[in-house]
Design a protein around this motif. Structure first.
Motif, mmCIF file in Angstrom:
data_model
loop_
_atom_site.group_PDB
_atom_site.id
_atom_site.type_symbol
_atom_site.label_atom_id
_atom_site.label_comp_id
_atom_site.label_asym_id
_atom_site.label_seq_id
_atom_site.Cartn_x
_atom_site.Cartn_y
_atom_site.Cartn_z
ATOM 1 N N ILE A 97 2.691 6.845 -4.884
ATOM 2 C CA ILE A 97 2.456 7.270 -6.268
ATOM 3 C C ILE A 97 1.288 8.265 -6.302
ATOM 4 C CG2 ILE A 97 1.903 6.534 -8.609
ATOM 5 C CD1 ILE A 97 3.026 3.840 -8.023
ATOM 6 N N VAL A 98 0.231 7.943 -5.546
ATOM 7 C CA VAL A 98 -0.921 8.856 -5.490
ATOM 8 C C VAL A 98 -0.463 10.236 -5.049
ATOM 9 C CG1 VAL A 98 -3.062 9.366 -4.254
ATOM 10 C CG2 VAL A 98 -2.613 7.041 -5.039
ATOM 11 N N ARG A 115 -8.172 6.960 6.178
ATOM 12 C CA ARG A 115 -7.607 5.606 6.147
ATOM 13 C C ARG A 115 -6.149 5.593 5.734
ATOM 14 N NH1 ARG A 115 -11.538 3.462 1.316
ATOM 15 N NH2 ARG A 115 -12.859 5.094 2.130
ATOM 16 N N LEU A 142 -6.304 8.630 -11.420
ATOM 17 C CA LEU A 142 -5.607 9.899 -11.668
ATOM 18 C C LEU A 142 -4.937 9.881 -13.044
ATOM 19 C CD1 LEU A 142 -3.953 10.654 -8.201
ATOM 20 C CD2 LEU A 142 -5.817 11.892 -9.284
ATOM 21 N N LEU A 143 -4.305 8.754 -13.383
ATOM 22 C CA LEU A 143 -3.622 8.674 -14.681
ATOM 23 C C LEU A 143 -4.618 8.728 -15.840
ATOM 24 C CD1 LEU A 143 -0.830 6.037 -13.915
ATOM 25 C CD2 LEU A 143 -0.551 8.491 -14.269
ATOM 26 N N LEU A 180 1.632 12.011 -7.701
ATOM 27 C CA LEU A 180 0.796 12.542 -8.785
ATOM 28 C C LEU A 180 0.031 13.782 -8.339
ATOM 29 C CD1 LEU A 180 -0.657 9.263 -10.382
ATOM 30 C CD2 LEU A 180 0.992 10.826 -11.399
ATOM 31 N N LEU A 181 -0.500 13.737 -7.122
ATOM 32 C CA LEU A 181 -1.272 14.883 -6.630
ATOM 33 C C LEU A 181 -0.375 16.104 -6.418
ATOM 34 C CD1 LEU A 181 -3.722 13.133 -4.125
ATOM 35 C CD2 LEU A 181 -4.272 14.130 -6.340
ATOM 36 N N TYR A 240 1.854 2.323 -3.481
ATOM 37 C CA TYR A 240 0.801 2.916 -4.294
ATOM 38 C C TYR A 240 0.324 4.255 -3.736
ATOM 39 C CZ TYR A 240 0.905 -1.517 -6.710
ATOM 40 O OH TYR A 240 1.327 -2.595 -7.416
ATOM 41 N N LEU A 241 0.274 4.357 -2.399
ATOM 42 C CA LEU A 241 -0.106 5.656 -1.823
ATOM 43 C C LEU A 241 0.945 6.707 -2.167
ATOM 44 C CD1 LEU A 241 -1.807 7.536 -0.178
ATOM 45 C CD2 LEU A 241 -0.842 6.604 1.908
ATOM 46 N N PHE A 289 -6.876 -0.461 -3.314
ATOM 47 C CA PHE A 289 -7.473 0.869 -3.186
ATOM 48 C C PHE A 289 -6.541 1.937 -3.755
ATOM 49 C CE2 PHE A 289 -7.813 4.609 -0.163
ATOM 50 C CZ PHE A 289 -8.923 5.160 -0.763
ATOM 51 N N TYR A 290 -5.270 1.897 -3.329
ATOM 52 C CA TYR A 290 -4.348 2.953 -3.741
ATOM 53 C C TYR A 290 -3.969 2.826 -5.213
ATOM 54 C CZ TYR A 290 -4.219 4.016 1.177
ATOM 55 O OH TYR A 290 -4.583 4.352 2.445
ATOM 56 N N LEU A 291 -3.831 1.589 -5.699
ATOM 57 C CA LEU A 291 -3.548 1.427 -7.129
ATOM 58 C C LEU A 291 -4.715 1.944 -7.966
ATOM 59 C CD1 LEU A 291 -1.919 0.540 -9.535
ATOM 60 C CD2 LEU A 291 -2.646 -1.808 -9.156
ATOM 61 N N MET A 321 0.242 17.487 -9.826
ATOM 62 C CA MET A 321 -0.921 18.179 -10.386
ATOM 63 C C MET A 321 -1.144 19.525 -9.702
ATOM 64 S SD MET A 321 -3.379 14.838 -10.797
ATOM 65 C CE MET A 321 -4.893 15.608 -11.332
ATOM 66 N N ILE A 337 -6.656 4.387 -7.192
ATOM 67 C CA ILE A 337 -6.561 5.856 -7.224
ATOM 68 C C ILE A 337 -5.515 6.278 -8.252
ATOM 69 C CG2 ILE A 337 -6.119 7.948 -5.898
ATOM 70 C CD1 ILE A 337 -6.910 6.529 -3.409
ATOM 71 N N VAL A 338 -4.377 5.587 -8.245
ATOM 72 C CA VAL A 338 -3.315 5.895 -9.215
ATOM 73 C C VAL A 338 -3.882 5.815 -10.631
ATOM 74 C CG1 VAL A 338 -1.153 5.065 -10.218
ATOM 75 C CG2 VAL A 338 -1.427 5.102 -7.737
ATOM 76 N N PHE A 369 -7.483 10.185 -15.792
ATOM 77 C CA PHE A 369 -7.922 11.575 -15.862
ATOM 78 C C PHE A 369 -6.883 12.441 -16.565
ATOM 79 C CE2 PHE A 369 -7.665 15.821 -13.994
ATOM 80 C CZ PHE A 369 -8.850 16.321 -14.471
ATOM 81 N N MET A 370 -5.610 12.310 -16.155
ATOM 82 C CA MET A 370 -4.551 13.146 -16.737
ATOM 83 C C MET A 370 -4.421 12.888 -18.241
ATOM 84 S SD MET A 370 -1.793 12.851 -13.615
ATOM 85 C CE MET A 370 -0.433 13.755 -14.315
ATOM 86 N N SER A 382 0.834 -1.210 0.000
ATOM 87 C CA SER A 382 0.000 0.000 0.000
ATOM 88 C C SER A 382 0.862 1.250 0.000
ATOM 89 C CB SER A 382 -0.870 0.032 1.260
ATOM 90 O OG SER A 382 -1.746 -1.041 1.271
#
Lengths: 584, 584
Positions: A205-206, A255, B209-210, A209-210, A202-203, B201-203, A213, B205-206, B212-213, A199
């Protein structure tokens, strides 16, 4: 020409530096460049402190602090992971402090901020990769590279080597900038890559990306028509640091709190990252063999710094900034040698460049004076002083204290990866190669006829020029991926003769005149004997014939007769209009 | 005026429909609207098939297929999760097929695509939330809502209710559009929210976002100067589907393969999602009490559809598209009632709107005829035919087959969440409220003096107007978050009298004229008796006095005398220039 803005002293210097006809290029006037730099700059020293009494210095200091410390933190993470934890946050911060104090107090170009950059990071960890298997003390070895580099820098400073800077046009600068941008992007990916596959990965990476952006949107708002001028400038200047702070807290919401994120590693405040050493490196403990093995590395480092520091200074003092105080490249190269040596002895990584400039929006009026809704930024007045650089250095020193180090330790690595992405994309967006590629991709039917590149009739000429730039970038970037990465400064440096000798054989004078340009304004170039168009005859007499084309190309006008008139100030150099690149 | 483009038959119809002075508004001419629609449209029926012999119909069909199926998939996921798995992909796809077949074959506006949208999704699952605790058969109850809605739609169609559409200006449309955009964004967040707190969950979101971008960048390239026209159009039209396909594969690369991602749930091909039922709903098994309980819900559904379908049709046939065949709102409302009833009996969710239009870039020339580098899109010719709608419906039917359903089952929920974000931001970007908010945020010094909203002297007038719009949006959005969500159509509908009765008391005629406008072109409005400026006297005579201001406002000009001249075609209505909103 900027000549009209110069005080009388410069014109005297110019005469002193003027070439004597028939003098051979091999007669090197030792120290001449440095002495001239000091002579030119010294009269302004007091005003450098007095002029700082300007309200703009405060926001500029804060801006510079963040602009300097954020990349430094990102690079410190990169070096920490790639040098067996020898270099960490404290080393990088202290290196910034060292650079800021020395350059703010003594340099001839006090607006130039010296800090740890991408290329030096690559250099440092490649040396680690090469030397670690030999069992040598890495920090001790790096120290000797620093000492050798000090000697080499001083030799280069004494022998007026910066006069050669006139050969450095936008061509190698753009390639270098493109290279650095991709290094940033790669670093961002590498930071994320190390985070496993849970996790946390991946978090991160989130978050990356944020951060990207948000910072990107702040940049867009900063260059848009939205909000009042001061709000826009605030968002542009502080958007990135505020984004970073926000997302450092953001990962503790909801979370996400349950995810154990990797953060920026820090150590005891004010102490070296490696607990087993003092700040003073025991360089005397190295074997003689290892000491001399450090010399070739020092040569590479010197090549890198000579290019990186000088080019960054040139760009930072580009023709878009109306500087009124003279530059001093020879003297600053000497100082850079000093900080490089001292950094080596203290076991620090080494120090490159933003600058302080105040802009105001000016309405763009078309020929009839009607309001077209567009606007450009115009640099109205640069506050040339030493206080902001010194102050940001002291702020950085303060960041090394316990409480603030705890705060830095909260920054997730994902945030720093996002910061790398922001830096990479920003560097790409401002790059000449990107501009030319975008021009080539444009729908030709929708390209305005007054586009500068439309002056070139042969479209293939642009393709060739950009093609060579991309090959140069790709070669440099490719070598960085190997253990031979340490040699990349040679690749960058080789671009200068390629531009001077090879390109004129492929492209015409006029084409090169549009595609390439001098790096800085004639006024700034003056300190190094002017740019090609109005150069000293000293260095160029021998190579005149084959290079005439490029010289003309670089100055945008014919350079005939420049060598015989011996004009130091490039009166015949067209002032480049770069204001348009900053237009909304 | 579009009048010049009309065949003679329309003018005859116009005379037939012309108001008889002194006639009372309560004399409703049953069926008149529907009969006129059929009379006007029937002569074009054959050409609707012959005109389809145009190469542009092929890409248009593919584009419409994706534009229709992608949101449908996203909504099917949302409904699946919120209606106890009663509605799934198959129901949503079949509803689209039903709409496409019926409307392509029989409608008066064959370019209008009918599909499952955000508001109906909200309606469906709120009904589920309300009725599930009572233990009633949800699909049976929804069926009865459909049957009641059919009756109500037909009553509205027979009584020429679409003539009231002339009161629908951009004001309620913008608020509704703003509301739908936020529903999209919220749906995207909700899809992600359900995915727990693991790597998955986090993947997701990644990926969201991707997606969307990428889709956003495709949109930017589509509207930029880059690449040749056809490449740009391709990227704009197919960027989103290609992004979706790419990221469906992307999540299987490298270490992401190890993450067990939630995907779009699908069931047996061509069968209802709920295994325990047939396509024919056993609506006769419901108790009489429950059947009548469905009536108030059907009223709300009818209000929603009357507004949503008609407004979407109006906007899709906006003044920027040079349509030459007449519209037919009354008839289409009748058809919509039919599909609503049939969808109910088959246990499907119910069907709203893009349109087919071909644009070409036109160079923007300034007064001197010089090339300014800007360009606008100009709709040159709309291929008005029935084939593309039918073909995309059949493609959708094909998507319900086994092999393709397997492919749909690969789509990660994160990708669909990204799609919701894309749809939400696209909807916001094209919205009138966003435009006005951006205008208010602009630096006034940098706003061109010819900006349309600068015609309003009282800046607070814009604030008031936008403020009311936002309050309207916020109230509707807020109620959607509660169990009373089912009542949101009432809120939207209430905006029409607010615009007609309240706004003219706060804002002046001129201000409203700039801030608001008729929804569609005069030519399209003709089918419903013209817009305010050139309306039939029938419905408006009684309310003339208090509304004169708005009428004028809506048409952008004074409407004095319009009722007495009895002109059906709004000759005095300014043709709105919307080309500028599509400029790069």
């Amino acid at each position: 020409m900027a000549a009209s803005a110069q005080p009388a002293t410069e014109n005297m210097d110019a005469e002193r530096q003027a070439p004597r006809r028939g003098e051979s290029w091999w007669k090197i006037h030792l120290f001449r460049g440095m002495i001239n730099d000091v002579r030119r700059r010294a009269p302004h020293y007091l005003s450098d402190w007095i002029d700082a009494w300007d309200y703009r210095v405060v926001p500029a200091t804060i801006y510079m602090y963040f602009a300097n410390i954020l990349p430094a933190l990102a690079f410190s993470l990169d070096m920490f992971q790639n040098t067996g934890t020898e270099y960490g946050v404290n080393e990088v911060l202290l290196a910034s402090v060292l650079g800021a104090v020395v350059f703010s107090l003594f340099s001839a170009q006090p607006l130039v901020i010296v800090g740890v950059t991408g290329p030096i990071t690559v250099f440092n960890y490649t040396v680690y990769d090469i030397m670690n298997p030999t069992g040598v003390n890495y920090i001790g070895f790096m120290c000797w590279i620093g000492i050798w580099a000090l000697i080499l820098h001083w030799i280069l400073a004494i022998t007026n080597s910066c006069n050669w800077l006139r050969w450095v046009t936008r061509f190698p600068c753009d390639i270098f900038g493109f290279y650095v941008a991709f290094i940033y992007l790669q670093k961002g990916v590498q930071v994320l890559e190390r985070l496993g596959s849970s996790s946390s990965f991946y978090l991160s990476i989130v978050v990356a990306l944020l951060v990207f952006m948000c910072a990107y949107i702040c940049g867009i708002i900063g260059g848009s028509f939205l909000f009042k001028h001061w709000i826009r400038v605030f968002i542009k200047d502080y958007g990135t640091p505020l984004t970073l702070i926000f997302f450092t807290g953001f990962v503790h919401i909801g979370r996400m709190r349950g995810v154990d994120l990797e953060v920026l590693p820090t150590s005891t405040s004010f102490m070296p990252t490696n607990d087993n050493r003092n700040w003073l490196v025991k360089f005397w403990e190295l074997s003689v063999g290892d000491i001399f093995l450090a010399l070739p590395f020092a040569v590479l480092l010197t090549v890198l710094f000579w290019f990186d520091h000088n080019v960054s200074s040139l760009i930072a003092q580009g023709s878009e900034f109306p500087l009124r105080k003279p530059a001093g490249f020879h003297w600053d190269l000497f100082l850079l040698g000093l900080t490089t040596g001292v950094a080596g002895i203290l076991g620090l990584p080494r120090p490159s460049t933003p600058t302080l400039c105040v802009t105001k929006p000016v309405k763009e009026l078309n020929e009839k004076g009607e309001d077209k809704g567009g606007y450009t930024f115009e640099a109205t007045h640069v506050v040339e002083q030493r206080v902001s650089n010194l102050a940001q250095g002291l702020l950085t020193l303060g960041t090394m204290s316990g409480p603030l180090l705890v705060v830095l330790h909260l920054i997730p690595q994902g945030v720093l990866a996002g910061l790398f992405f922001v830096m990479g994309i920003q560097a790409l967006a401002g790059n000449g190669i990107t501009d030319k590629l975008l021009f080539l991709c444009r729908d030709q039917h929708l390209t305005p006829s007054n586009h500068p590149l439309k002056a070139i009739k042969r479209r293939s000429a642009i393709w060739i020029f950009v093609g060579i730039e991309i090959v140069g970038f790709a070669a440099t970037f490719a070598i960085t991926q190997t253990v031979a990465a340490v040699g990349f400064p040679v690749f960058i440096f080789a671009l200068i003769p390629i531009r001077a000798l090879l390109l004129p054989k492929i492209l015409s004078q006029d084409e090169l005149g549009v595609l390439d340009a001098p790096t800085a304004s004639p006024f700034t170039m003056e300190g190094i004997g002017g740019s090609w168009g109005g150069r000293e005859s000293e260095e160029t007499t021998e190579v005149e014939e084959e290079n005439e084309g490029i010289m003309a190309g670089a100055s945008g006008e014919g350079a005939h007769g420049a060598t015989t008139t011996g004009t130091v100030l490039g009166d015949n150099i067209e002032k480049r209009s770069v204001g348009s690149t900053r237009a909304g």
